[in-house]
Design a protein around this motif. Structure first.
Motif, short mmCIF file in Angstrom:
data_model
loop_
_atom_site.label_atom_id
_atom_site.label_comp_id
_atom_site.label_asym_id
_atom_site.label_seq_id
_atom_site.Cartn_x
_atom_site.Cartn_y
_atom_site.Cartn_z
N ASP A 606 51.60 -50.21 6.88
CA ASP A 606 51.59 -51.26 7.88
C ASP A 606 51.00 -50.65 9.16
N GLU A 608 50.68 -51.64 12.06
CA GLU A 608 51.37 -51.93 13.32
C GLU A 608 52.70 -51.20 13.47
N THR A 609 53.28 -50.76 12.36
CA THR A 609 54.57 -50.07 12.45
C THR A 609 54.54 -48.66 11.86
N SER A 611 54.75 -47.99 8.81
CA SER A 611 55.63 -47.96 7.65
C SER A 611 54.82 -47.88 6.36
N ARG A 613 54.72 -47.96 2.10
CA ARG A 613 55.37 -48.28 0.83
C ARG A 613 54.54 -47.67 -0.29
N ASN A 649 60.13 -39.43 4.63
CA ASN A 649 61.22 -39.57 5.61
C ASN A 649 62.17 -38.41 5.77
N ASP A 675 63.02 -48.22 -2.60
CA ASP A 675 61.87 -47.53 -1.97
C ASP A 675 60.85 -47.07 -3.01
N PRO A 729 57.29 -43.26 9.94
CA PRO A 729 56.58 -44.28 10.70
C PRO A 729 56.19 -43.84 12.13
N PRO A 730 57.09 -43.22 12.88
CA PRO A 730 56.66 -42.79 14.23
C PRO A 730 55.49 -41.81 14.20
N LEU A 733 52.26 -43.82 13.28
CA LEU A 733 51.83 -44.65 14.40
C LEU A 733 51.23 -43.79 15.51
#
Ligand SMILES: Cc1cc2nc3c(=O)[nH]c(=O)nc-3n(C[C@H](O)[C@H](O)[C@H](O)COP(=O)(O)OP(=O)(O)OC[C@H]3O[C@@H](n4cnc5c(N)ncnc54)[C@H](O)[C@@H]3O)c2cc1C
Lengths: 742, 286
Positions: A606, A608-609, A611, A613, A649, A675, A729-730, A733
């Motif tokens: 994603d 925008e985030t 994230s 998958r 993660n 997940d 995610p951070p 991004l």
């Protein structure tokens, strides 16, 4: 009889089938006994007091108030575990790791322990122990620790504790010939094996100087050896029984609290049960290294690698072990390289002592190397699979860490990947595909097995390698195969240390490899005995008796009318033909064939985030021979699942104060079921020439490629090369923002 | 430690009023018991509210819903009428933990636990929910956002507890939505959470809106300025961009093990726009 271990090839009858595992029903009905399920009359409950500091000198410990508390039966400190290690540095490190002596070296380092009548009293007693610390400067980050001005993590030892080098050829000359060179630095954060079952044991020291321990371990013989040395016991006087094991992945190859439990029991004169909490598991057991790796690879325009180097810095915790060394050995093992050089630096930090984690050290090295290989292929405009095929090692290649390979699976796994549907499936928006290769050595080692023929002709197989992944089923299949009987007539158990000779632990993917070799040998010895017994029953020369399909068969016309004797027939006469029938085997299982895998992965990010998958995942790995294919697939899937968690993660997060911020499964994020996609597997069988059935270890290699395969997939999905694991995610991004900002 | 399971609201308030400093209401226990097992504190008194008659009921009233303080979140999802009227609140409640957790946990407990990351709270704030409080001196009703005061702190006074959450009827052409960001797919704590509630005018433009942000400050943020950016619009791209920008601006997150300041500020805007779109669509179908 000595065993001929060369691969003979055969039409298997039992091996390769998928019967239910003998431990299955107990496990799904909750009846199986894990470490914490063992109890003894009169047992005490142990609790450990742990350091709140990353690094401090212990000025004073006063246990008197705790000792005076009603219900407390023993309190121990380092004084109760005197140094008996006689200059053995590794053993001393183990001792000090179990209980701090003059300094605490990481947040969570044990400083004292109590045994009390119940958990409530034990917890209360911990609060009454006074420890005065003089806080010392600490360092937890691998790159910071490697700086010359960094605080020293352990005494006066330099933080760059050890350096090792591997390779051959002339890398400078090789790079001079390269048309394209990729040079990059990579980081991976520290992860934990994340086994579901915390460490647990019951220790019982008796007044006659003997002791027993029931424990969750990957190697009860090794635990016995270590604990006996640390407590000054004769090895024969300590009997260790292993429980069922709720995951180990290398984390249960090292003792943590077991010597402390024994010391408490010795002092209290009662059995002591010690079960670590999840927080203790995270703070004080396990983890693998955090790493910082520089890679440089050069190639010609037509796609031939001319030179490759890597400098690998691995955090070790406060003690120098060989984790970077293994990274340096494995990093380029997939490739046929003329000029290669790797340097491994062991870095000391104030974090828990690093333990083995499934193909220890290889996943991080593979992440760095396979990312660079992918980037190089991109720059050259060559398909990443083709590029790897072009440079893959094969039979006769001199590996980057020294040995010359026999028949190996890297080329075949790559060809299988190239031909796989997955490679051709269309990708959706924000999706990317990545692939990567991985290598693991595999190991054999000391192994001892007993095969007993029971009175009714059934077989009990006693092995000494703890069953971490279905090996009792696999070894029963092997025994059935070799004896020519049914799987259901064999029952395998893991014997305790008093009833079987020494066994190395279940590590290095050796469980099924080495114990199957020993089982084949034991079965052949038992067959030999049964032929002799048949000779006595029939009163004919043993040379005239063959063993066919589980029966003694009299050979030749003279005996043509003698009906074959089954195992049960022979066993029934044991009392009159020489007594119980058994086959034994004691071996060093040499020739564990090296193992290779190729993984393919599709991700969706994603933008925008940040994230990610995992949309699709395929594991292709060489098993030599898949004894029980379901459990081989399980190993492939399990390694991939752990790799996915590591890649996305999982990470140890340390605060400025040097304390671990996330010692629990809430904030240390292993994947949950939702997940993960179904992980597809493809088993290749390239027989190991050094095993009678061609078996190779399969347990570890599957965790080697995922970090790189996923990093390559994400990099392809977002168009930015990801160089820091986990790709949370951070981090994704932030990488996208940096790219946008130029 | 004393455990009590009284049958009346008056007994609850009396017990809490006379109990020591470490006196706690026990609803689902999915926060309280976990903290006790982790040795976070030793409780003096536990007052279980699940035996009180009516405390486990969802009641349809003339102008809304009353959700008793002991109603487990699973029961909210099973209530068709509530799910139709307040889909966002229900989906927030049904994001908490897992099936097992939802069989126990309550939205009152989620509110009173006062975690900045509580999932149902931004949804409730966006919905304009009220907390009905019972205490030794009688009852009072306050907007839910007045309950949490910061991590682990509430405005409840000695002896008080929440007996019910009140969700007023939103009127026609209304919709709400809740979205959270977690690194995994479930069993995680919100790194960012956003609740949005909208009511449309007859012409399809947004007549009123409420936006609430979770996990980006010490307590839930009711982002009135953010809501204003979309009022009067049909949620076109400029309106969504403005909404996202203001949400990012008014957030005051910290960097911790769950996420950085930059990440949270950025993602709160992204989720606000996405949640607004869902709420807008629901309002249009209402
Ligand atoms: C595995 C797991 C996963 C979780 N996942 C999530 C998640 O995804 N999202 C999320 O937001 N939370 C999550 N939580 C936290 C927890 O489940 C929620 O906060 C839940 O809503 C709490 O409700 P409860 O009824 O169980 O509260 P309890 O534990 O009973 O109470 C929580 C606190 O509120 C007080 N309290 C409870 N009811 C009242 C009342 N009526 N009046 C006054 N004070 C009261 C209690 O004294 C206590 O201090 C998770 C917890 C676990 C264990």
């Amino acid at each position: 009889m000595s065993l001929d271990t060369t691969y003979q090839g055969r039409n298997f009858r039992s091996v390769g089938t998928r019967p239910l595992r003998p431990d299955g029903v107990d496990k799904v009905t909750g009846r199986a006994r894990y470490g914490a399920d063992f109890n003894m009359p009169g047992q005490l409950v142990a609790r450990i007091l742990r350091s709140p500091h990353a690094h401090a000198r212990i000025v004073r410990i006063d246990t008197s108030r705790a000792e005076a508390l009603k219900g407390v039966k023993a309190v121990v400190t380092a004084a109760d575990l005197p140094d008996l290690t006689e200059g053995d540095q590794g053993l001393f490190n183990t001792l000090e790791n179990c209980m701090a002596r003059t300094e605490v070296l990481y947040d969570g380092h044990a400083v004292a322990a109590v045994a009390a009548i119940d958990a409530r009293v034990a917890k209360q007693a911990l609060k009454l122990i006074e420890v005065e610390y003089e806080v010392l400067p600490h360092v937890t980050d691998v790159d910071m620790a490697a700086r010359p001005d960094a605080p020293k993590a352990n005494g006066t030892a330099p933080n760059i504790a050890k350096q090792t080098e591997f390779g051959h050829g002339d890398v400078d000359a090789g790079f001079a010939r390269a048309d394209v060179i990729v040079e990059r630095s990579f980081l991976t954060e520290q992860t934990h094996q994340g086994y579901i079952e915390p460490h647990a044991c019951v220790a019982s020291c008796n007044s006659d100087g003997t002791a027993e321990m029931w424990v969750c371990t990957q190697g009860h013989f090794v635990y016995r050896q270590t604990c006996a040395s640390l407590l000054g016991l004769d090895v024969s006087k300590l009997r260790v029984t292993s429980s069922e094991i709720g995951g180990g992945f290398g984390g249960k190859t090292h003792v943590w609290a077991e010597p402390v439990a024994l010391a408490l029991s010795r002092k209290a004169g009662r059995p002591v049960k010690l079960v670590m909490s999840r927080e203790e598991v995270f703070r004080a057991s396990g983890p693998t290294s955090a790493t910082s790796i520089d890679v440089k690879i050069g190639a010609t325009k037509d796609g031939r690698i001319t030179a490759a180097t890597a400098h690998l810095r691995y955090s070790n915790g406060p003690y120098a072990d060989g984790w970077a060394e293994m990274g340096a050995m494995t990093s380029f093992a997939c490739y046929d390289l003329e000029n290669v050089k790797t340097v491994g630096s062991e870095i000391l930090v104030n974090r828990p002592k690093v333990a083995a984690y499934r193909a220890p050290s290889a996943p991080m090295a593979a992440f760095a190397v396979e990312s660079a290989v992918d980037e190089l292929a991109q720059k050259l405009g060559i398909d990443p699979v083709e590029f790897r095929i072009q440079n893959a090692a094969s039979e006769g290649t001199r590996s980057s860490y020294g040995p010359v390979y026999g028949p190996i699976g890297i080329g075949p796994t790559l060809e299988a990947a190239k031909a796989h549907d997955h490679m051709k499936a269309p990708l959706g928006p924000n999706q990317g595909r990545g692939m990567a290769c991985g290598f693991w050595f595999n190991f054999g080692g000391q192994t001892c097995t007993d095969l007993n023929i029971n009175a009714d002709g059934t077989v009990t197989l006693a092995v000494g390698t703890v069953d971490v992944g279905g090996s009792r089923a696999s070894l029963s299949l092997i025994a059935a195969e070799e004896l020519g009987i049914d799987y259901k007539d064999v029952k395998a158990v893991v014997a305790d240390t008093a009833t079987l000779g020494y066994n190395d632990m279940t590590d290095g993917s050796r469980g099924t490899f080495s114990s199957s070799m020993a089982t084949i040998s034991a079965a052949r010895n038992a067959i030999e005995v049964m032929r002799q017994r048949a000779a006595l029953i029939w009163d004919i020369p043993v040379e005239d008796i063959d063993w066919e399909d589980g029966h003694a068969v009299a050979r030749g016309e003279n005996y043509g009318n003698l009906p074959p004797l089954s195992v049960a027939d022979i066993a029934a006469e044991a009392g009159t033909t020489g007594g119980p029938i058994a086959g034994h085997s004691e071996i060093v299982a040499d020739g564990a064939g090296v193992s290779f895998a190729t993984h393919i992965c599709d991700v969706e990010v994603d933008p925008e985030t940040g994230s990610t998958r995992i949309k699709r995942y395929t594991v292709i790995q060489d098993a030599g021979k898949a004894v029980h294919p379901s459990y081989v697939e399980g190993q492939y899937q399990g390694g991939a699942a752990q790799g996915i968690g590591w890649a996305l993660n999982e990470e140890y997060v340390y605060g400025e104060d040097g304390r671990l911020q996330n010692p629990g499964f809430l904030d240390y994020r292993i994947p949950v079921c939702s997940d993960l996609p179904m992980i597809d597997t493809q088993i290749l069988e390239i027989p190991n020439p050094n095993h009678p059935y061609g078996v190779r270890g399969v347990g570890e290699t599957s965790i080697v490629p995922p970090l790189a395969a996923i990093a390559n997939a994400i990099s392809n999905a977002v168009g930015v090369r990801m160089t820091h694991i986990p790709m949370s995610p951070p981090r994704i991004l932030a990488a996208l923002d940096r790219e946008k900002a130029g | 430690m004393r455990y009590e399971r009284p049958a009346t609201i008056e007994d609850v308030t009396a017990l809490l009023a006379s109990g020591g400093e470490k006196s706690f209401v026990l609803a689902g226990g999915t926060d309280l018991l976990v903290r006790m097992k982790n040795d976070a504190f030793e409780a003096d008194l536990i007052v279980d509210i699940k035996a009180i008659e009516g405390m486990s009921d969802v009641t349809r009233t003339a102008d809304g819903f009353e959700i008793g303080a002991a109603v487990p979140c699973a029961a909210l999802g099973e209530n068709a009428e509530l799910s139709r009227v307040w889909p966002g609140v229900v989906e927030a409640a049904n994001l908490i933990g897992s099936t097992q957790i939802q069989g126990r946990c309550t939205i009152s407990g989620n509110l009173c636990n006062a975690s900045p990351a509580a999932d149902s709270v931004p949804a409730m704030v966006a919905a304009g929910a009220l907390a009905r409080i019972a205490g030794p001196d009688g009852r009072r009703t306050v907007p839910v956002q007045d309950i949490p005061q910061g991590p682990g702190k509430t405005s409840l006074r000695k002896g008080e507890f929440i007996e019910a959450i009140v969700l007023p009827d939103p009127g026609p052409r209304s919709g709400d939505a809740y979205l959270r960001f977690i690194p995994r797919t479930e069993m995680d704590i919100a790194v960012v959470g956003v609740g949005v509630q909208l009511t449309l005018a007859e012409d399809g433009s947004i007549a009123s809106a409420r936006v609430a942000l979770g996990a980006v400050g010490p307590k839930v943020i009711e982002a009135t300025e953010a809501a204003e950016t979309i009022i009067g619009t049909r949620l076109d791209q400029p309106a969504l961009d403005a909404l996202a920008a203001v949400c990012s601006e008014v957030s005051t997150p910290i960097a911790d093990k769950r996420g950085t300041v930059d990440f949270r500020k950025q993602v709160v805007g992204v989720l606000a726009a996405r949640a607004a779109k869902i709420a807008y669509q629901r309002a249009g179908e209402d």
